[in-house]
Design a protein around this motif. Structure first.
Motif, PDB file in Angstrom:
ATOM      1  N   GLY A 163       0.825  -1.202   0.000  1.00  0.00           N
ATOM      2  CA  GLY A 163       0.000   0.000   0.000  1.00  0.00           C
ATOM      3  C   GLY A 163       0.857   1.249   0.000  1.00  0.00           C
ATOM      4  O   GLY A 163       1.976   1.246   0.504  1.00  0.00           O
ATOM      5  N   THR A 164       0.362   2.306  -0.581  1.00  0.00           N
ATOM      6  CA  THR A 164       1.005   3.614  -0.743  1.00  0.00           C
ATOM      7  C   THR A 164       2.284   3.540  -1.577  1.00  0.00           C
ATOM      8  O   THR A 164       3.177   4.373  -1.416  1.00  0.00           O
ATOM      9  N   THR A 165       2.386   2.536  -2.485  1.00  0.00           N
ATOM     10  CA  THR A 165       3.515   2.474  -3.418  1.00  0.00           C
ATOM     11  C   THR A 165       2.942   2.282  -4.823  1.00  0.00           C
ATOM     12  O   THR A 165       1.753   2.439  -5.036  1.00  0.00           O
ATOM     13  N   ASP A 166       3.816   1.899  -5.757  1.00  0.00           N
ATOM     14  CA  ASP A 166       3.316   1.631  -7.102  1.00  0.00           C
ATOM     15  C   ASP A 166       3.573   0.174  -7.481  1.00  0.00           C
ATOM     16  O   ASP A 166       4.245  -0.563  -6.758  1.00  0.00           O
ATOM     17  N   ALA A 167       3.041  -0.231  -8.621  1.00  0.00           N
ATOM     18  CA  ALA A 167       3.065  -1.633  -9.046  1.00  0.00           C
ATOM     19  C   ALA A 167       4.469  -2.182  -9.243  1.00  0.00           C
ATOM     20  O   ALA A 167       4.664  -3.396  -9.202  1.00  0.00           O
ATOM     21  N   THR A 168       5.464  -1.321  -9.431  1.00  0.00           N
ATOM     22  CA  THR A 168       6.828  -1.822  -9.611  1.00  0.00           C
ATOM     23  C   THR A 168       7.353  -2.491  -8.338  1.00  0.00           C
ATOM     24  O   THR A 168       8.323  -3.233  -8.387  1.00  0.00           O
ATOM     25  N   PHE A 169       6.715  -2.227  -7.203  1.00  0.00           N
ATOM     26  CA  PHE A 169       7.122  -2.846  -5.948  1.00  0.00           C
ATOM     27  C   PHE A 169       6.459  -4.204  -5.743  1.00  0.00           C
ATOM     28  O   PHE A 169       6.745  -4.906  -4.787  1.00  0.00           O
ATOM     29  N   GLY A 170       5.546  -4.576  -6.635  1.00  0.00           N
ATOM     30  CA  GLY A 170       4.832  -5.840  -6.522  1.00  0.00           C
ATOM     31  C   GLY A 170       5.523  -6.957  -7.281  1.00  0.00           C
ATOM     32  O   GLY A 170       6.609  -6.792  -7.840  1.00  0.00           O
ATOM     33  N   ARG A 171       4.866  -8.094  -7.325  1.00  0.00           N
ATOM     34  CA  ARG A 171       5.367  -9.286  -8.014  1.00  0.00           C
ATOM     35  C   ARG A 171       4.522  -9.481  -9.267  1.00  0.00           C
ATOM     36  O   ARG A 171       3.318  -9.705  -9.185  1.00  0.00           O
ATOM     37  N   GLU A 172       5.159  -9.387 -10.436  1.00  0.00           N
ATOM     38  CA  GLU A 172       4.441  -9.526 -11.701  1.00  0.00           C
ATOM     39  C   GLU A 172       4.139 -11.007 -11.946  1.00  0.00           C
ATOM     40  O   GLU A 172       5.037 -11.794 -12.213  1.00  0.00           O
ATOM     41  N   LEU A 173       2.875 -11.362 -11.823  1.00  0.00           N
ATOM     42  CA  LEU A 173       2.440 -12.754 -11.989  1.00  0.00           C
ATOM     43  C   LEU A 173       2.232 -13.078 -13.461  1.00  0.00           C
ATOM     44  O   LEU A 173       2.571 -14.161 -13.918  1.00  0.00           O
ATOM     45  N   VAL A 174       1.648 -12.124 -14.197  1.00  0.00           N
ATOM     46  CA  VAL A 174       1.464 -12.238 -15.647  1.00  0.00           C
ATOM     47  C   VAL A 174       1.992 -10.945 -16.246  1.00  0.00           C
ATOM     48  O   VAL A 174       1.539  -9.858 -15.886  1.00  0.00           O
ATOM     49  N   ASN A 175       2.980 -11.064 -17.151  1.00  0.00           N
ATOM     50  CA  ASN A 175       3.612  -9.856 -17.685  1.00  0.00           C
ATOM     51  C   ASN A 175       2.652  -9.031 -18.544  1.00  0.00           C
ATOM     52  O   ASN A 175       1.681  -9.543 -19.082  1.00  0.00           O
ATOM     53  N   TYR A 176       2.965  -7.739 -18.644  1.00  0.00           N
ATOM     54  CA  TYR A 176       2.125  -6.783 -19.368  1.00  0.00           C
ATOM     55  C   TYR A 176       2.087  -7.117 -20.852  1.00  0.00           C
ATOM     56  O   TYR A 176       3.120  -7.347 -21.484  1.00  0.00           O
ATOM     57  N   GLU A 177       0.893  -7.127 -21.408  1.00  0.00           N
ATOM     58  CA  GLU A 177       0.688  -7.298 -22.841  1.00  0.00           C
ATOM     59  C   GLU A 177      -0.043  -6.060 -23.344  1.00  0.00           C
ATOM     60  O   GLU A 177      -1.117  -5.733 -22.840  1.00  0.00           O
ATOM     61  N   MET A 178       0.553  -5.385 -24.306  1.00  0.00           N
ATOM     62  CA  MET A 178      -0.058  -4.147 -24.799  1.00  0.00           C
ATOM     63  C   MET A 178      -1.403  -4.411 -25.471  1.00  0.00           C
ATOM     64  O   MET A 178      -1.603  -5.459 -26.078  1.00  0.00           O
ATOM     65  N   PRO A 179      -2.339  -3.474 -25.340  1.00  0.00           N
ATOM     66  CA  PRO A 179      -3.634  -3.594 -25.994  1.00  0.00           C
ATOM     67  C   PRO A 179      -3.505  -3.585 -27.520  1.00  0.00           C
ATOM     68  O   PRO A 179      -2.751  -2.786 -28.073  1.00  0.00           O
ATOM     69  N   LYS A 180      -4.239  -4.499 -28.174  1.00  0.00           N
ATOM     70  CA  LYS A 180      -4.240  -4.597 -29.635  1.00  0.00           C
ATOM     71  C   LYS A 180      -5.663  -4.821 -30.134  1.00  0.00           C
ATOM     72  O   LYS A 180      -5.980  -5.892 -30.664  1.00  0.00           O
TER      73      LYS A 180
END
Length: 175
Positions: free
Chosen positions: A96-113
């Protein structure tokens, strides 16, 4: 209880993706310092890199952990979304009170298409019961079900949500 004028109700995020909920945490999502607002349109070329997602909160949020889910409920097209939903990103254990870069990426980002029509891209934030409580990883991005994922991982209802619209860019629109 959501009001009929609530942008999440108007945009059918509440109903198509999640059940009615009351936001209790503030979350901001931005691409290249451009903040995402409910229902605003972004060009696919402007959302190629993962956004900055910040969880704002009070003193209790500092000791809390959150899960972020991004999905597209309009696959393959909004008039017949028979492949609903497509998973674009999951980050867990965001303090809490941080951003997503401090979390654990379970599924990597896929750009919208988006190919056909105007698609909604939904960010949902869930408060976890503790650290490392999200254990069931989706086996596929296709036909993802946000409600089922939240239920399987005991996440309850979302505590924040925001969505943007995007449609396929034509050569003429890029100029």
């Amino acid at each position: 209880m959501a009001k009929i004028s609530d942008p999440l109700v108007v945009g059918r995020v509440i109903g198509d993706v999640v059940d009615d909920f009351s936001p209790t945490v503030k979350m901001t999502v931005s691409y290249y310092n451009k903040k995402v607002f409910n229902g605003h349109e972004l060009l696919p070329s402007s959302v190629t890199q993962k956004p900055k997602v910040v969880v704002h909160g009070d003193d209790t949020s500092m000791r809390s952990f959150f899960t972020l889910v991004m999905c597209d409920p309009d696959v393959p097209g909004p008039s017949d979304p028979y492949l609903r939903e497509h998973l674009h990103w999951i980050v867990t254990d965001i303090p809490g009170t941080t951003d997503a870069t401090f979390g654990r990426e379970l599924v990597n980002y896929e750009m919208p298409k988006p190919n056909i029509g105007i698609h909604r891209f939904v960010f949902l934030l869930y408060k976890q019961n503790g650290r490392q409580t999200v254990l069931k990883t989706p086996t596929s991005r296709d036909r993802f079900n946000t409600r089922k994922f939240a239920d399987e991982n005991n996440l309850g209802h979302p505590v924040a949500a925001v969505y943007f619209n995007a449609q396929r860019e034509t050569a003429a629109r890029r100029r």
